[in-house]
Write an enzyme that holds these catalytic residues in place. Structure first.
Site, PDB file in Angstrom:
ATOM      1  N   CYS A  43       0.831  -1.015   0.036  1.00  0.00           N
ATOM      2  CA  CYS A  43      -0.143  -0.063  -0.014  1.00  0.00           C
ATOM      3  C   CYS A  43       0.707   1.223   0.100  1.00  0.00           C
ATOM      4  O   CYS A  43       2.163   1.193   0.535  1.00  0.00           O
ATOM      5  CB  CYS A  43      -0.820  -0.127   1.251  1.00  0.00           C
ATOM      6  SG  CYS A  43      -2.174   1.424   1.255  1.00  0.00           S
ATOM      7  N   ASP A  45       0.619   3.750   1.765  1.00  0.00           N
ATOM      8  CA  ASP A  45       0.351   4.393   3.136  1.00  0.00           C
ATOM      9  C   ASP A  45       1.814   4.633   3.726  1.00  0.00           C
ATOM     10  O   ASP A  45       2.857   3.755   3.632  1.00  0.00           O
ATOM     11  CB  ASP A  45      -0.132   3.447   4.098  1.00  0.00           C
ATOM     12  CG  ASP A  45      -0.603   3.758   5.252  1.00  0.00           C
ATOM     13  OD1 ASP A  45      -1.900   3.961   5.868  1.00  0.00           O
ATOM     14  OD2 ASP A  45       0.298   4.350   6.287  1.00  0.00           O
ATOM     15  N   ARG A  47       3.053   4.705   6.424  1.00  0.00           N
ATOM     16  CA  ARG A  47       3.537   4.228   7.849  1.00  0.00           C
ATOM     17  C   ARG A  47       4.181   2.588   7.259  1.00  0.00           C
ATOM     18  O   ARG A  47       4.220   1.927   8.310  1.00  0.00           O
ATOM     19  CB  ARG A  47       2.180   3.893   8.616  1.00  0.00           C
ATOM     20  CG  ARG A  47       2.006   5.346   9.063  1.00  0.00           C
ATOM     21  CD  ARG A  47       0.618   5.313   9.622  1.00  0.00           C
ATOM     22  NE  ARG A  47      -0.462   4.952   8.727  1.00  0.00           N
ATOM     23  CZ  ARG A  47      -1.804   4.815   9.156  1.00  0.00           C
ATOM     24  NH1 ARG A  47      -2.192   5.132  10.528  1.00  0.00           N
ATOM     25  NH2 ARG A  47      -2.626   4.524   8.213  1.00  0.00           N
ATOM     26  N   HIS A  99      -2.069  -4.092   4.962  1.00  0.00           N
ATOM     27  CA  HIS A  99      -1.949  -3.648   6.355  1.00  0.00           C
ATOM     28  C   HIS A  99      -3.090  -3.358   7.023  1.00  0.00           C
ATOM     29  O   HIS A  99      -3.996  -2.823   6.475  1.00  0.00           O
ATOM     30  CB  HIS A  99      -0.679  -2.490   6.635  1.00  0.00           C
ATOM     31  CG  HIS A  99      -1.633  -1.070   5.761  1.00  0.00           C
ATOM     32  ND1 HIS A  99      -1.955  -0.098   6.644  1.00  0.00           N
ATOM     33  CD2 HIS A  99      -1.807  -0.562   4.514  1.00  0.00           C
ATOM     34  CE1 HIS A  99      -2.615   0.861   6.134  1.00  0.00           C
ATOM     35  NE2 HIS A  99      -2.402   0.597   4.620  1.00  0.00           N
ATOM     36  N   CYS A 102      -6.130  -0.163   6.912  1.00  0.00           N
ATOM     37  CA  CYS A 102      -5.762   0.522   5.582  1.00  0.00           C
ATOM     38  C   CYS A 102      -6.951   1.381   5.380  1.00  0.00           C
ATOM     39  O   CYS A 102      -8.145   1.028   5.405  1.00  0.00           O
ATOM     40  CB  CYS A 102      -5.761  -0.698   4.533  1.00  0.00           C
ATOM     41  SG  CYS A 102      -5.604  -0.032   3.072  1.00  0.00           S
TER      42      CYS A 102
END
Ligand code: ZN
Length: 223
Positions: A43, A45, A47, A99, A102
Site C-alpha cells: 500500500c 500508506d 507508515r 496492512h 488501511c
C-alpha cells in the site's frame, strides 16, 4: 526563497554519511547493479515502508506501491513492474503486503466517496462483495477491516499468479513464489497469511486453505 525541502536534503546527507561510515563500499557496490530477490507489492500508506520494516538495506527489495495494494490486470504500471522483476531481475519471491487499518479498505467498508480513487478501490469492493458472507458475520467494523485487509492481500496474490509473466515463469521452470502478508501498524508485526504459491497447480488448493483458515478464525485476530 528558502528551500522548503531543505530538512529532507540535510537528512539525506546525514543518512548517506552514516551509511558510508558503516560500509565505505556500500554505494559503490550498489551503484554497479541491483539484484533483489524480492518484489514487494504494498500500500502507498506512509507508515508501511518496504525495506525498513523487514530490516533490509537499499538494494534488497524491488517495490511497487499503490492505494490498498491492488494488482489489476489492466494496470500497466504494476504489470510492467512485475514483468521487469520476474524476467529481468529474476526475483524469487513476490510478496503482496496489506496492512491492518488501511484507509482504502475502510473507505470501501464505509462506502465513502473520496473521488477518482473510488474507481481504483472498486477492485477492493469486488473482493468485499465476493466474501460478503465471511465479512458480515463479524460483529465490529474493526474486525471487518482486519479481515478485508487479509482477504484483499490473498485475492491480489491470485491476480499476481494469473499474470502472463508469472504463469510463463512457472511454465519455463523459473523459481518463483508469491506470498500474502498483512502488517500491523499497532505493533509493527508482519502477519503471514499462509498463502504461499510456488506453482500453477498449487494456486487453488493454497487459496482454499488460506480462506478456510481465515473463516475458522472468525472474530479472532490471527496476529
Ligand atoms: Zn493502506
Amino acid at each position: 526563497m528558502t528551500n522548503p525541502l531543505q530538512d529532507l536534503i540535510d537528512g539525506n546527507r546525514r543518512w548517506s554519511a552514516a551509511m558510508n561510515d558503516a560500509d565505505p563500499h556500500f554505494f559503490e557496490n550498489l551503484a554497479r547493479q541491483q539484484s533483489p530477490k524480492y518484489l514487494w507489492i504494498g500500500c502507498s500508506d506512509s507508515r508501511v515502508p518496504a525495506t525498513q520494516i523487514v530490516d533490509l538495506p537499499p538494494g534488497e527489495i524491488f517495490v511497487q506501491r499503490n492505494v490498498a495494494n491492488v494488482v489489476s490486470h489492466t494496470d500497466l504500471n504494476c504489470l510492467s513492474t512485475i514483468q521487469f522483476a520476474v524476467d529481468i531481475l529474476k526475483v524469487e519471491h513476490i510478496i503482496v503486503v496489506g496492512h491492518y487499518g488501511c484507509g482504502g479498505i475502510q473507505a470501501v467498508l464505509d462506502q465513502r466517496r473520496l473521488g477518482l480513487v473510488d474507481n481504483w478501490l472498486r477492485h477492493v469492493g469486488d473482493v468485499a462483495q465476493k466474501h460478503d458472507i465471511m465479512l458480515s458475520a463479524l460483529d465490529t467494523m474493526t474486525l471487518r477491516n482486519m479481515r478485508l485487509c487479509e482477504l484483499n492481500a490473498i485475492e491480489q496474490v491470485v491476480n499476481v499468479c494469473h499474470t502472463t509473466m508469472v504463469m510463463d515463469a512457472w511454465e519455463r521452470g523459473q523459481k518463483l513464489a508469491v506470498h500474502a502478508w498483512c502488517y500491523s501498524l499497532d505493533n509493527g508485526h508482519m502477519n503471514d497469511l499462509d498463502m504461499h504459491v510456488d506453482a500453477r497447480d498449487a494456486l487453488w488448493p493454497t487459496y482454499a486453505k488460506a480462506l478456510n483458515r481465515l473463516a475458522a478464525l472468525a472474530g479472532k485476530s490471527p496476529a
